[in-house]
Design an enzyme around this catalytic site. Structure first.
Site, PDB file in Angstrom:
ATOM      1  N   HIS A 110      -5.579   0.708   0.605  1.00 51.60           N
ATOM      2  CA  HIS A 110      -4.714   0.584   1.909  1.00 51.60           C
ATOM      3  C   HIS A 110      -3.285   0.393   1.475  1.00 51.60           C
ATOM      4  CE1 HIS A 110      -8.729   0.754   4.278  1.00 51.60           C
ATOM      5  NE2 HIS A 110      -8.072   2.009   4.268  1.00 51.60           N
TER       6      HIS A 110
ATOM      7  N   GLU B  93      -2.013  -3.350   2.420  1.00 50.85           N
ATOM      8  CA  GLU B  93      -2.738  -4.548   2.093  1.00 50.85           C
ATOM      9  C   GLU B  93      -2.326  -4.921   0.742  1.00 50.85           C
ATOM     10  OE1 GLU B  93      -6.910  -3.245   2.729  1.00 50.85           O
ATOM     11  OE2 GLU B  93      -6.226  -2.783   4.932  1.00 50.85           O
TER      12      GLU B  93
ATOM     13  N   HIS C   5      -9.747  -5.516  -0.465  1.00 50.27           N
ATOM     14  CA  HIS C   5      -8.971  -5.162   0.788  1.00 50.27           C
ATOM     15  C   HIS C   5      -8.313  -6.290   1.346  1.00 50.27           C
ATOM     16  CE1 HIS C   5      -9.861  -0.876   1.535  1.00 50.27           C
ATOM     17  NE2 HIS C   5     -10.738  -0.898   0.717  1.00 50.27           N
TER      18      HIS C   5
ATOM     19  N   GLU D  45     -12.601  -8.576   1.957  1.00 46.01           N
ATOM     20  CA  GLU D  45     -11.264  -8.847   2.843  1.00 46.01           C
ATOM     21  C   GLU D  45     -10.804 -10.084   2.442  1.00 46.01           C
ATOM     22  OE1 GLU D  45      -9.999  -6.351   4.655  1.00 46.01           O
ATOM     23  OE2 GLU D  45     -11.942  -4.942   5.167  1.00 46.01           O
TER      24      GLU D  45
END
Ligand code: 0X9
Ligand code: ZN
Length: 396
Positions: A154, A157, A281, A351
């Protein structure tokens, strides 16, 4: 002439003069979160409030389908792109641009030629090479178990590029350490810190963040982009992804329709020794494992135990919360569902930090977030490299 100018400005306004909306919902169960994630992508949660930064299209979808969960909307104007400079906004220059990453790879390869090799797994939509680092003693020719560590599926990010890149660098510089030596002799270690270089560089172009998520696939001249983490094949097209190009969770026209995901597919197929995959991420501080597209757990109890044990062990270092990906929300076509379903690769999505931040700032935590995130995740990465020979050794 005027007509041409009007058409051009309409085209560019779909890319440049955007508004993004911070939408807040009250939703305290995974079921409610999945209702939302079926329509849009979720960015963060705090107790029973969850939020997301969405574009105009996605805001309209929310109003049409889940207005009853919506509690607040705040609109942000995304500044038009004033120039071409591919550099981070002031204060964030410590983050690696694509060009700086390539330079760093060259430097590491030059300094440590016995065990560092840079190579490209393919090209992005706009034609950038998808550069990776291969760490292993080249002269030791035998079959070695492999691991792939990726970042920045992404665009916005950015921390998810810096973390794997800096972990690779630290690992290389620690090569006199016995444990690292051992792993460089006995593993094929692959780092691919920027899966989506077009999107990542678009997000910073002109030194203005654009909260861009997808790749830069375009229709005509306007970029609409595909969400690369909805473009893998397992369960492609299922819940938590969209068939609408303007959506931020647009899955593309078919599985692996995008050059970036195609390149990863080809690379994994050509390197059957890869047993572990870690996809970075941001943000929320989570350790996620399959399945992501269904609430059912993975079928085999032994596999499940191994996943849970690995996630638990890693969370001791980084203090991130381990969970099945669908518990966060159900989404289809992500990296790990494919890696596990098609290749039996033990696959985790991390994450990164911050754990929580209201609004768009969670994607842009500033350069002071880099070192702690690298420190927190160095040991989990070394742990996974170690386990690549037999992930089941954590339970046997
Ligand atoms: O939605 C995603 O692609 C990931 N979160 S992010 O905020 N970085 O976009 C999470 C993917 C985890 N997989 C599932 N929940 N299926
Ligand atoms: Zn992401």
């Amino acid at each position: 002439m005027k007509k041409v100018l009007i058409i051009l400005s309409i085209i560019s306004s779909t890319v440049l003069g955007r508004e993004m909306h911070l939408v807040e919902f009250s939703a305290n169960s995974p079921e409610e979160r999945s209702l939302i994630s079926n329509v849009i992508h979720l960015d963060g949660m705090n107790g029973d409030t969850v939020f997301s930064m969405v574009n105009d299209h996605d805001l309209n979808q929310i109003i049409s389908y889940i207005p009853f969960l919506l509690s607040n909307v705040t609109t942000f104007k995304i500044e038009d792109n004033p120039g071409q400079e591919e550099e981070y906004p002031q204060g964030d220059e410590k983050y690696y641009t694509y060009a700086e990453m390539v330079e760093k790879f060259r430097e590491l390869e030059k300094s440590y030629p016995e065990f560092v090799r840079m190579f490209s797994i393919g090209k992005s939509f706009e034609g950038r090479e998808l550069w990776a680092l291969h760490l292993t003693y080249q002269k030791v020719k035998k079959s070695k178990p492999g691991i792939l560590i990726t970042g920045s599926h992404h665009a916005r990010e950015h921390l998810s590029t810096d973390v794997p890149l800096r972990i690779a660098e630290r690992f290389i510089k620690n090569s006199s350490n016995m444990n690292v030596q051992e792993l460089l002799l006995n593993r094929d270690i692959y780092f691919l810190p920027m899966v989506n270089p077009d999107g990542a560089m678009w997000d910073i172009r002109g030194r203005n963040y654009k909260i861009w998520r997808k790749n830069m696939r375009s229709a005509g001249r306007a970029a609409y982009g595909v969400d690369l983490n909805r473009n893998y094949s397992h369960g492609w097209g299922g819940p938590g992804s969209s068939d609408r190009a303007a959506s931020d969770i647009y899955r593309g026209v078919s599985p692996f329709s995008e050059p970036e995901t195609q390149a990863i597919k080809k690379f994994v197929e050509e390197n059957e020794n890869i047993n572990v995959l870690l996809s970075f991420h941001s943000f929320s501080e989570l350790i996620l494992y399959p399945w992501g597209n269904t609430n059912s757990p993975i079928p085999n109890e032994r596999d499940r135990r191994a996943y849970e044990r690995m996630a638990e062990e890693m969370s001791r270092w980084n203090d991130y919360r381990p969970m099945q990906a669908s518990e966060l929300y159900v989404a289809s076509g992500d990296t790990c569902d494919w890696a596990w379903a098609d290749h039996q690769i033990f696959c985790f999505t991390f994450e990164l930090s911050p754990q929580y931040q209201w609004g768009p700032g969670g994607f842009y935590p500033g350069s002071e977030a880099i070192d702690p995130a690298v420190n927190d995740n160095y040991d989990p990465v070394v742990y996974l490299i170690n386990l690549a020979d037999n992930p089941y050794k954590v339970i046997d």
